[in-house]
Motif scaffolding. Structure first.
Motif, PDB file in Angstrom:
ATOM      1  N   GLY A 265       0.738  -1.186  -0.028  1.00 44.66           N
ATOM      2  CA  GLY A 265       0.090  -0.113  -0.010  1.00 44.66           C
ATOM      3  C   GLY A 265       0.986   1.282  -0.075  1.00 44.66           C
ATOM      4  O   GLY A 265       1.673   1.358   0.771  1.00 44.66           O
ATOM      5  N   ILE A 266       0.438   2.419  -0.900  1.00 45.31           N
ATOM      6  CA  ILE A 266       1.274   3.578  -1.060  1.00 45.31           C
ATOM      7  C   ILE A 266       0.136   4.452  -1.022  1.00 45.31           C
ATOM      8  O   ILE A 266      -0.604   4.669  -2.106  1.00 45.31           O
ATOM      9  N   GLY A 267      -0.152   5.277   0.003  1.00 42.55           N
ATOM     10  CA  GLY A 267      -1.017   6.262   0.195  1.00 42.55           C
ATOM     11  C   GLY A 267      -2.305   5.621  -0.097  1.00 42.55           C
ATOM     12  O   GLY A 267      -2.775   4.645   0.609  1.00 42.55           O
ATOM     13  N   PRO A 268      -3.110   6.064  -1.275  1.00 39.48           N
ATOM     14  CA  PRO A 268      -4.632   5.571  -1.136  1.00 39.48           C
ATOM     15  C   PRO A 268      -4.613   4.356  -2.050  1.00 39.48           C
ATOM     16  O   PRO A 268      -5.646   3.698  -2.624  1.00 39.48           O
ATOM     17  N   LEU A 269      -3.353   3.922  -2.601  1.00 38.66           N
ATOM     18  CA  LEU A 269      -3.236   2.878  -3.854  1.00 38.66           C
ATOM     19  C   LEU A 269      -2.746   1.502  -2.992  1.00 38.66           C
ATOM     20  O   LEU A 269      -1.663   1.668  -2.281  1.00 38.66           O
ATOM     21  N   ASP A 270      -3.317   0.324  -3.303  1.00 39.38           N
ATOM     22  CA  ASP A 270      -2.730  -0.865  -3.178  1.00 39.38           C
ATOM     23  C   ASP A 270      -2.151  -1.172  -4.693  1.00 39.38           C
ATOM     24  O   ASP A 270      -2.852  -1.358  -5.742  1.00 39.38           O
ATOM     25  N   PHE A 271      -0.861  -1.709  -4.657  1.00 39.54           N
ATOM     26  CA  PHE A 271       0.053  -2.084  -5.739  1.00 39.54           C
ATOM     27  C   PHE A 271       0.190  -3.685  -5.464  1.00 39.54           C
ATOM     28  O   PHE A 271       0.721  -4.000  -4.492  1.00 39.54           O
ATOM     29  N   THR A 272      -0.195  -4.568  -6.444  1.00 37.30           N
ATOM     30  CA  THR A 272      -0.015  -5.792  -6.196  1.00 37.30           C
ATOM     31  C   THR A 272       0.875  -6.438  -7.525  1.00 37.30           C
ATOM     32  O   THR A 272       0.517  -6.141  -8.447  1.00 37.30           O
ATOM     33  N   PHE A 273       1.938  -7.227  -7.190  1.00 36.44           N
ATOM     34  CA  PHE A 273       2.670  -7.821  -8.354  1.00 36.44           C
ATOM     35  C   PHE A 273       1.982  -9.276  -8.810  1.00 36.44           C
ATOM     36  O   PHE A 273       1.795 -10.037  -7.950  1.00 36.44           O
ATOM     37  N   ARG A 274       1.743  -9.301  -9.909  1.00 38.61           N
ATOM     38  CA  ARG A 274       0.983 -10.280 -10.639  1.00 38.61           C
ATOM     39  C   ARG A 274       1.442 -10.231 -12.096  1.00 38.61           C
ATOM     40  O   ARG A 274       1.811  -8.945 -12.663  1.00 38.61           O
ATOM     41  N   ASN A 275       1.639 -11.078 -12.909  1.00 37.51           N
ATOM     42  CA  ASN A 275       1.707 -11.222 -14.205  1.00 37.51           C
ATOM     43  C   ASN A 275       3.005 -10.538 -14.612  1.00 37.51           C
ATOM     44  O   ASN A 275       2.999  -9.600 -15.546  1.00 37.51           O
ATOM     45  N   ARG A 276       4.186 -10.690 -13.801  1.00 35.97           N
ATOM     46  CA  ARG A 276       5.318 -10.163 -14.140  1.00 35.97           C
ATOM     47  C   ARG A 276       5.613  -8.656 -13.806  1.00 35.97           C
ATOM     48  O   ARG A 276       6.480  -7.925 -14.274  1.00 35.97           O
ATOM     49  N   ALA A 277       4.444  -8.090 -13.217  1.00 35.24           N
ATOM     50  CA  ALA A 277       4.549  -6.528 -12.968  1.00 35.24           C
ATOM     51  C   ALA A 277       3.723  -6.030 -11.833  1.00 35.24           C
ATOM     52  O   ALA A 277       2.775  -7.028 -11.412  1.00 35.24           O
ATOM     53  N   TRP A 278       4.162  -4.635 -11.303  1.00 31.46           N
ATOM     54  CA  TRP A 278       3.330  -4.260 -10.333  1.00 31.46           C
ATOM     55  C   TRP A 278       1.952  -3.622 -10.905  1.00 31.46           C
ATOM     56  O   TRP A 278       2.045  -2.856 -11.760  1.00 31.46           O
ATOM     57  N   TRP A 279       0.908  -3.783 -10.319  1.00 34.49           N
ATOM     58  CA  TRP A 279      -0.501  -3.170 -10.978  1.00 34.49           C
ATOM     59  C   TRP A 279      -1.313  -2.594  -9.810  1.00 34.49           C
ATOM     60  O   TRP A 279      -1.363  -3.011  -8.604  1.00 34.49           O
ATOM     61  N   VAL A 280      -1.997  -1.406 -10.075  1.00 35.56           N
ATOM     62  CA  VAL A 280      -2.712  -0.731  -9.177  1.00 35.56           C
ATOM     63  C   VAL A 280      -4.029  -1.834  -8.771  1.00 35.56           C
ATOM     64  O   VAL A 280      -4.732  -2.091 -10.021  1.00 35.56           O
ATOM     65  N   THR A 281      -4.441  -2.436  -7.771  1.00 34.53           N
ATOM     66  CA  THR A 281      -5.398  -3.115  -7.568  1.00 34.53           C
ATOM     67  C   THR A 281      -6.634  -2.665  -6.530  1.00 34.53           C
ATOM     68  O   THR A 281      -7.457  -3.351  -6.291  1.00 34.53           O
ATOM     69  N   LYS A 282      -6.399  -1.745  -5.908  1.00 34.28           N
ATOM     70  CA  LYS A 282      -7.179  -0.988  -5.081  1.00 34.28           C
ATOM     71  C   LYS A 282      -6.973   0.414  -4.972  1.00 34.28           C
ATOM     72  O   LYS A 282      -5.802   0.762  -4.986  1.00 34.28           O
ATOM     73  N   VAL A 283      -8.059   1.281  -5.216  1.00 30.60           N
ATOM     74  CA  VAL A 283      -7.973   2.939  -4.681  1.00 30.60           C
ATOM     75  C   VAL A 283      -8.974   2.963  -3.504  1.00 30.60           C
ATOM     76  O   VAL A 283     -10.112   2.614  -3.749  1.00 30.60           O
ATOM     77  N   ASP A 284      -8.470   3.237  -2.535  1.00 35.24           N
ATOM     78  CA  ASP A 284      -9.120   3.665  -1.203  1.00 35.24           C
ATOM     79  C   ASP A 284      -9.187   5.084  -0.784  1.00 35.24           C
ATOM     80  O   ASP A 284      -7.955   5.418  -0.490  1.00 35.24           O
ATOM     81  N   LEU A 285     -10.175   5.619  -1.127  1.00 30.27           N
ATOM     82  CA  LEU A 285     -10.074   7.179  -0.846  1.00 30.27           C
ATOM     83  C   LEU A 285     -10.332   7.602   0.649  1.00 30.27           C
ATOM     84  O   LEU A 285      -9.988   8.603   1.137  1.00 30.27           O
ATOM     85  N   ARG A 286     -10.565   6.553   1.288  1.00 26.66           N
ATOM     86  CA  ARG A 286     -10.493   6.884   3.013  1.00 26.66           C
ATOM     87  C   ARG A 286      -9.142   7.069   3.280  1.00 26.66           C
ATOM     88  O   ARG A 286      -8.808   7.614   4.491  1.00 26.66           O
ATOM     89  N   ARG A 287      -8.040   6.537   2.531  1.00 28.53           N
ATOM     90  CA  ARG A 287      -6.573   6.798   3.071  1.00 28.53           C
ATOM     91  C   ARG A 287      -5.905   8.198   2.503  1.00 28.53           C
ATOM     92  O   ARG A 287      -4.866   8.320   2.709  1.00 28.53           O
ATOM     93  N   LEU A 288      -6.787   8.905   2.020  1.00 23.48           N
ATOM     94  CA  LEU A 288      -6.277  10.345   1.606  1.00 23.48           C
ATOM     95  C   LEU A 288      -5.897  11.244   2.840  1.00 23.48           C
ATOM     96  O   LEU A 288      -6.910  11.142   3.862  1.00 23.48           O
TER      97      LEU A 288
END
Length: 288
Positions: A265-288
């Motif tokens: 998790g970085i700020g309001p975004l979750d990054f997940t490593f899959r399919n050989r790359a990092w992808w944004v998998t969650k946007v959480d506006l509560r973490r702003l």
């Protein structure tokens, strides 16, 4: 008149041997000529085209060996799937690989280039030409083609060797490795994403890094899985664009090790490593 069979036998053997030698010599000459013709005909076609042709645009099976074609295809696929920033990606994308130049004379054609090809070693053909004929020898190019014979197609290019010891195979592999390395580097991925989110005109570029369907949570904790064309996703990205992210929280290059399924998790975004790359998998506006 009697025929001396004892004399005819050695003569026949000699004639047969001579015929075989001549046949082998003709076959060798034919193969050498085929090698030169492969490169010459390619350049006749290449230099007659109004638009620049990329290495990945050569028709399959027509020029490259199976191994070299696999490297070119891998490069094309990696760039399409994993190069999501604004970096130029694709072998030779910033120039003309076959002319070893970024720019050439607008009036360049096969005749004006002074093209010539000759064998310079076993299964090796050197192409020599000038990309700016009016500018003199400084713009002369020499490219060596290492050839391999494939039973179903004939002679094919297995490597291209340029000046300063550069090799098409090596450069392709280096670029493929670099694309994969950038995709595994969370700092690189997050840097691009938050850079795009900081500019409302670039929000569509941030979408390149999202793995769909993506989980989006609003300020009230209501979450939903959204597809690319969901208008609520763009609204959420607009909210992020209005809030300048603290870029000091971004990880440094190499700080986070990639592993399948790993979530960071970085700020309001979750990054997940899959399919050989990092992808944004969650946007959480509560973490702003």
């Amino acid at each position: 008149m009697k025929i001396n069979k004892k004399r005819l036998l050695p003569l026949g053997v000699c004639l047969f041997a001579f015929a075989m030698v001549a046949l082998m010599a003709d076959k060798q000459w034919s193969e050498k000529q085929q090698q030169i013709d492969l490169i010459t005909e390619f350049y006749k076609d290449h230099l007659s085209r109004p638009d620049q042709r990329q290495a990945s645009q050569v028709p399959p099976g027509s020029f490259y060996s199976k191994e070299l074609e696999a490297l070119v295809d891998a490069n094309n696929q990696l760039c399409y799937a994993l190069s999501r920033g604004d970096d130029i990606c694709g072998y030779g994308a910033d120039g003309d690989v076959f002319l070893d130049a970024q720019e050439v004379s607008p009036s360049l054609d096969f005749e004006r280039a002074g093209f010539r090809a000759e064998r310079v070693g076993e299964n090796m053909v050197e192409a020599v030409f000038n990309v700016y004929p009016d500018m003199g020898a400084a713009y002369e190019r020499q490219i060596r083609y290492a050839l391999v014979y494939e039973d179903d197609k004939g002679w094919r290019v297995d490597d291209m060797q340029f000046a300063q010891g550069r090799s098409m195979r090596e450069e392709l592999q280096q670029e493929n490795d670099a694309v994969l390395a950038r995709a595994r580097d969370l700092a690189d991925t997050a840097g691009w994403v938050f850079n795009y989110l900081g500019n409302e005109d670039m929000l569509d570029r941030a979408v390149r890094f999202i793995d769909f369907p993506v989980q989006v949570c609003d300020q009230y904790g209501i979450c939903a899985a959204m597809k690319r064309d969901d208008p609520r996703l763009l609204q959420a990205l607009d909210v992020l664009a209005d809030r300048n992210a603290d870029l000091t929280t971004l990880p440094k290059s190499g700080e986070i090790q990639a592993a399948d399924g790993k979530v960071v998790g970085i700020g309001p975004l979750d990054f997940t490593f899959r399919n050989r790359a990092w992808w944004v998998t969650k946007v959480d506006l509560r973490r702003l």
